[in-house]
Design a protein around this motif. Structure first.
Motif, PDB file in Angstrom:
ATOM      1  N   GLU A 179      29.649  -4.108 -13.142  1.00 19.73           N
ATOM      2  CA  GLU A 179      30.504  -3.893 -14.310  1.00 19.73           C
ATOM      3  C   GLU A 179      29.799  -4.405 -15.573  1.00 19.73           C
ATOM      4  O   GLU A 179      29.741  -3.726 -16.607  1.00 19.73           O
ATOM      5  N   ALA A 189      32.840   9.473  -8.497  1.00 20.55           N
ATOM      6  CA  ALA A 189      34.060   9.048  -9.209  1.00 20.55           C
ATOM      7  C   ALA A 189      33.840   7.695  -9.887  1.00 20.55           C
ATOM      8  O   ALA A 189      34.246   7.477 -11.036  1.00 20.55           O
ATOM      9  N   MET A 190      33.177   6.792  -9.175  1.00 14.60           N
ATOM     10  CA  MET A 190      32.902   5.458  -9.740  1.00 14.60           C
ATOM     11  C   MET A 190      32.024   5.573 -10.978  1.00 14.60           C
ATOM     12  O   MET A 190      32.279   4.946 -12.012  1.00 14.60           O
ATOM     13  N   ARG A 210      31.624   8.198 -12.929  1.00 16.45           N
ATOM     14  CA  ARG A 210      32.399   8.827 -14.020  1.00 16.45           C
ATOM     15  C   ARG A 210      33.251   7.788 -14.746  1.00 16.45           C
ATOM     16  O   ARG A 210      33.366   7.796 -15.965  1.00 16.45           O
ATOM     17  N   GLU A 211      33.844   6.903 -13.968  1.00 17.34           N
ATOM     18  CA  GLU A 211      34.709   5.890 -14.568  1.00 17.34           C
ATOM     19  C   GLU A 211      33.892   4.877 -15.384  1.00 17.34           C
ATOM     20  O   GLU A 211      34.236   4.588 -16.531  1.00 17.34           O
ATOM     21  N   HIS A 212      32.801   4.392 -14.799  1.00 18.99           N
ATOM     22  CA  HIS A 212      31.966   3.415 -15.511  1.00 18.99           C
ATOM     23  C   HIS A 212      31.411   3.980 -16.816  1.00 18.99           C
ATOM     24  O   HIS A 212      31.254   3.258 -17.792  1.00 18.99           O
ATOM     25  N   ALA A 219      32.530   6.550 -18.680  1.00 21.85           N
ATOM     26  CA  ALA A 219      33.479   7.441 -19.376  1.00 21.85           C
ATOM     27  C   ALA A 219      33.183   7.519 -20.871  1.00 21.85           C
ATOM     28  O   ALA A 219      33.519   8.519 -21.517  1.00 21.85           O
TER      29      ALA A 219
END
Ligand SMILES: C[S@@+](CC[C@H](N)C(=O)[O-])C[C@H]1O[C@@H](n2cnc3c(N)ncnc32)[C@H](O)[C@@H]1O
Length: 215
Positions: A124, A167-168, A170-172, A174
């Motif tokens: 993160e 998906a991970m 894409r989220e990180h 965004a």
């Protein structure tokens, strides 16, 4: 990569880099090389956890002004020799990604190739720092393994929480414009460590020009 020893990453990687041979080979990562048409011919690049320097040297050969860091001084020493052998200059540093003084809005290219040493909290922080360090319009090129890699023995951490899904990512990322996000299987031939069939994911994304700097 083993399941343990993440707490003492520098010692573990220094031990791995102790020999003369290049663990991940001399050629750049294939996914990074495939992004050549998108790479600028000039500007600043950062290679995250650059290991023995194969990717930073290649980017420097392409005309970019390259910064690179890695936690393992033995890897950085080999990277310096590789750059010297190829007659290019790279600004190498020995640093933990959490301790690096990340600049803001600085890099036209950031390459993060197989940086799956990071557990979810570190990931993160690392990904947020990468986004912040990209210049507006700058390109991120990232390669990693997907959870399917646990079926193979061709490299990467044997820990599902270190692996990436689309998906991970894409989220990180965004906040970036995703130009390509692909999961695929391919035969890796990267030195002695990445050899054989592998389950991979590649992401190429651009920082929006109108993106405000995060404070
Ligand atoms: C799988 S290797 C990949 C090296 C290089 N990116 C390549 O593709 O050839 C992972 C690298 O991450 C580095 N590393 C591990 N933990 C790190 C940390 N906390 N900060 C910076 N580098 C780290 C290791 O020393 C190692 O060189």
């Amino acid at each position: 990569m083993t399941n343990t020893s993440f707490s003492d990453a520098a010692a573990m990687w220094n031990q791995r880099y102790a020999g003369d041979s290049l663990l991940f080979g001399e050629a750049p990562n294939d996914y990074l090389r495939a992004q050549r048409p998108r790479l600028p011919r000039a500007g600043r690049a950062l290679c995250v956890a650059d290991g023995e320097g194969r990717n930073s040297v290649w980017l420097a050969q392409r005309g970019l002004s390259v910064d690179a860091f890695d936690i393992a001084d033995a890897g950085v020493a080999k990277a310096r020799k590789l750059a010297q052998r190829h007659g290019v200059s790279v600004n190498f540093a020995v640093a933990d990604c959490d301790a690096l003084a990340w600049p803001e809005n600085a890099y036209d290219v950031i390459a993060a190739i197989f940086v799956q040493f990071a557990d979810p909290p570190m990931r993160e922080r690392l990904f947020a720092n990468m986004v912040r360090a990209l210049a507006p319009g700058g390109l991120l090129v990232l390669q990693g393994y997907t959870p399917k890699q646990l079926q193979y023995r061709s490299g990467g951490p044997q820990r599902v929480d270190h692996l990436y899904t689309e998906a991970m990512l894409r989220e990180h990322f965004a906040a970036l414009d995703i130009l390509e996000l692909v999961s695929y299987e391919a035969e890796l031939r990267e030195g002695t460590q990445h050899t054989g069939m592998a389950a991979l994911v590649g992401l190429t994304a651009r920082k929006r020009r109108d993106q405000p700097a995060r404070r």
